[in-house]
Design a protein around this motif. Sequence first.
Motif, PDB file in Angstrom:
ATOM      1  N   VAL A 123       0.868  -1.177   0.000  1.00 29.41           N
ATOM      2  CA  VAL A 123       0.000   0.000   0.000  1.00 29.41           C
ATOM      3  C   VAL A 123       0.902   1.223   0.000  1.00 29.41           C
ATOM      4  O   VAL A 123       1.700   1.410   0.932  1.00 29.41           O
ATOM      5  CB  VAL A 123      -0.946   0.015   1.216  1.00 29.41           C
ATOM      6  CG1 VAL A 123      -1.723   1.327   1.275  1.00 29.41           C
ATOM      7  CG2 VAL A 123      -1.915  -1.154   1.157  1.00 29.41           C
ATOM      8  N   ASP A 124       0.793   2.016  -1.059  1.00 26.57           N
ATOM      9  CA  ASP A 124       1.703   3.159  -1.245  1.00 26.57           C
ATOM     10  C   ASP A 124       3.156   2.721  -1.074  1.00 26.57           C
ATOM     11  O   ASP A 124       3.954   3.365  -0.386  1.00 26.57           O
ATOM     12  CB  ASP A 124       1.363   4.278  -0.257  1.00 26.57           C
ATOM     13  CG  ASP A 124       0.025   4.937  -0.561  1.00 26.57           C
ATOM     14  OD1 ASP A 124      -0.486   4.766  -1.688  1.00 26.57           O
ATOM     15  OD2 ASP A 124      -0.518   5.606   0.333  1.00 26.57           O
ATOM     16  N   ASP A 125       3.481   1.587  -1.690  1.00 27.36           N
ATOM     17  CA  ASP A 125       4.841   1.045  -1.726  1.00 27.36           C
ATOM     18  C   ASP A 125       5.332   0.509  -0.382  1.00 27.36           C
ATOM     19  O   ASP A 125       6.498   0.118  -0.265  1.00 27.36           O
ATOM     20  CB  ASP A 125       5.841   2.078  -2.262  1.00 27.36           C
ATOM     21  CG  ASP A 125       5.519   2.495  -3.696  1.00 27.36           C
ATOM     22  OD1 ASP A 125       5.098   1.621  -4.480  1.00 27.36           O
ATOM     23  OD2 ASP A 125       5.687   3.685  -4.014  1.00 27.36           O
ATOM     24  N   GLN A 126       4.451   0.476   0.638  1.00 28.36           N
ATOM     25  CA  GLN A 126       4.817  -0.115   1.916  1.00 28.36           C
ATOM     26  C   GLN A 126       4.321  -1.560   1.963  1.00 28.36           C
ATOM     27  O   GLN A 126       3.135  -1.823   1.723  1.00 28.36           O
ATOM     28  CB  GLN A 126       4.219   0.687   3.068  1.00 28.36           C
ATOM     29  CG  GLN A 126       4.761   2.105   3.186  1.00 28.36           C
ATOM     30  CD  GLN A 126       6.261   2.120   3.431  1.00 28.36           C
ATOM     31  OE1 GLN A 126       6.782   1.417   4.289  1.00 28.36           O
ATOM     32  NE2 GLN A 126       6.965   2.943   2.642  1.00 28.36           N
ATOM     33  N   PRO A 127       5.182  -2.526   2.286  1.00 26.39           N
ATOM     34  CA  PRO A 127       4.761  -3.934   2.294  1.00 26.39           C
ATOM     35  C   PRO A 127       3.753  -4.224   3.397  1.00 26.39           C
ATOM     36  O   PRO A 127       3.800  -3.639   4.479  1.00 26.39           O
ATOM     37  CB  PRO A 127       6.078  -4.694   2.517  1.00 26.39           C
ATOM     38  CG  PRO A 127       6.973  -3.706   3.192  1.00 26.39           C
ATOM     39  CD  PRO A 127       6.613  -2.358   2.642  1.00 26.39           C
ATOM     40  N   VAL A 128       2.846  -5.149   3.095  1.00 24.05           N
ATOM     41  CA  VAL A 128       1.814  -5.581   4.040  1.00 24.05           C
ATOM     42  C   VAL A 128       2.066  -7.052   4.361  1.00 24.05           C
ATOM     43  O   VAL A 128       2.329  -7.854   3.457  1.00 24.05           O
ATOM     44  CB  VAL A 128       0.408  -5.394   3.439  1.00 24.05           C
ATOM     45  CG1 VAL A 128      -0.670  -5.909   4.391  1.00 24.05           C
ATOM     46  CG2 VAL A 128       0.168  -3.921   3.091  1.00 24.05           C
ATOM     47  N   SER A 129       1.989  -7.417   5.630  1.00 24.54           N
ATOM     48  CA  SER A 129       2.282  -8.788   6.044  1.00 24.54           C
ATOM     49  C   SER A 129       1.008  -9.607   6.178  1.00 24.54           C
ATOM     50  O   SER A 129      -0.101  -9.066   6.347  1.00 24.54           O
ATOM     51  CB  SER A 129       3.051  -8.798   7.373  1.00 24.54           C
ATOM     52  OG  SER A 129       2.294  -8.164   8.395  1.00 24.54           O
ATOM     53  N   LEU A 158      -6.236 -15.728   2.313  1.00 23.55           N
ATOM     54  CA  LEU A 158      -4.967 -15.264   2.851  1.00 23.55           C
ATOM     55  C   LEU A 158      -5.230 -14.047   3.749  1.00 23.55           C
ATOM     56  O   LEU A 158      -5.455 -12.945   3.251  1.00 23.55           O
ATOM     57  CB  LEU A 158      -4.012 -14.913   1.714  1.00 23.55           C
ATOM     58  CG  LEU A 158      -2.620 -14.399   2.093  1.00 23.55           C
ATOM     59  CD1 LEU A 158      -1.895 -15.405   2.984  1.00 23.55           C
ATOM     60  CD2 LEU A 158      -1.806 -14.102   0.839  1.00 23.55           C
ATOM     61  N   PRO A 159      -5.224 -14.219   5.082  1.00 30.83           N
ATOM     62  CA  PRO A 159      -5.570 -13.101   5.974  1.00 30.83           C
ATOM     63  C   PRO A 159      -4.400 -12.151   6.194  1.00 30.83           C
ATOM     64  O   PRO A 159      -3.231 -12.578   6.254  1.00 30.83           O
ATOM     65  CB  PRO A 159      -5.953 -13.817   7.280  1.00 30.83           C
ATOM     66  CG  PRO A 159      -5.179 -15.086   7.252  1.00 30.83           C
ATOM     67  CD  PRO A 159      -5.024 -15.479   5.803  1.00 30.83           C
ATOM     68  N   LEU A 160      -4.702 -10.868   6.314  1.00 27.92           N
ATOM     69  CA  LEU A 160      -3.690  -9.884   6.667  1.00 27.92           C
ATOM     70  C   LEU A 160      -3.373 -10.000   8.160  1.00 27.92           C
ATOM     71  O   LEU A 160      -4.197 -10.460   8.953  1.00 27.92           O
ATOM     72  CB  LEU A 160      -4.172  -8.472   6.363  1.00 27.92           C
ATOM     73  CG  LEU A 160      -3.928  -7.946   4.939  1.00 27.92           C
ATOM     74  CD1 LEU A 160      -4.655  -8.798   3.899  1.00 27.92           C
ATOM     75  CD2 LEU A 160      -4.346  -6.485   4.818  1.00 27.92           C
ATOM     76  N   SER A 161      -2.186  -9.554   8.548  1.00 29.46           N
ATOM     77  CA  SER A 161      -1.806  -9.593   9.957  1.00 29.46           C
ATOM     78  C   SER A 161      -2.736  -8.735  10.799  1.00 29.46           C
ATOM     79  O   SER A 161      -2.998  -9.053  11.962  1.00 29.46           O
ATOM     80  CB  SER A 161      -0.354  -9.128  10.129  1.00 29.46           C
ATOM     81  OG  SER A 161       0.528 -10.009   9.483  1.00 29.46           O
TER      82      SER A 161
END
Length: 206
Positions: free
Chosen positions: A87-93, A115-118
């Motif tokens: 999101v806006d070049d920031q990785p999401v785990s 696939l759930p987000l953290s």
Amino acid sequence: MLLSLPVAVQAHPHGWIDLRMRLVLDDQGRLEALHQSWSMDPFYSLVILEELGHAAGEDSLEAGLDQLGAEIRDNLSGHGYFTELHVDDQPVSFEEVSEYTVLERDGRVQFVFLLPLSQPLEFAEHTLRYQVFDPSYYLEMVHEAQDDAPAPGALVVAGDRQCDTRILPADPNPERIMEAAMLDVDDQAQPGLGRHFAETGEVTCQ
């Protein structure tokens, strides 16, 4: 890497997967998971089904598919489920996958999983981008197509949120294309080769 089944072809990739992606939102409109459906190509599906048929014996094909689903999930766990999200070049785990199934539909094997987000992510007024790819490029992963364009259901956002979506084609440089073409079935690709051949899903919501 994905299934560890033999495929008698030369050069990378050795098969392909048609991908469908659905963004799952919570009751506050935040992104909480990616629901993915992967359809193996017809030849690769035939190999899988024949292998399962030989191994099943008295067991049913459904039981074999269930076991295959667990093996795929476990193999993918160590590779981020072949999915990168920013999101806006920031990785999401992500968290580990616990909801998944494997089924046969119209002669093709499908792996469907959540696939759930953290943690839930508010992404209004931000740009979300994802790529799904096999790092080794053993399998090519592309969004499901219709008339040489992404199918209407290839990328959707659940619910009634106002969102713009688009799927950007891969644009590998000639050196990467040559690198992939020169690899045969026994060669090991350079780590991350598949990223250069990955489509990019892009979502912006009001």
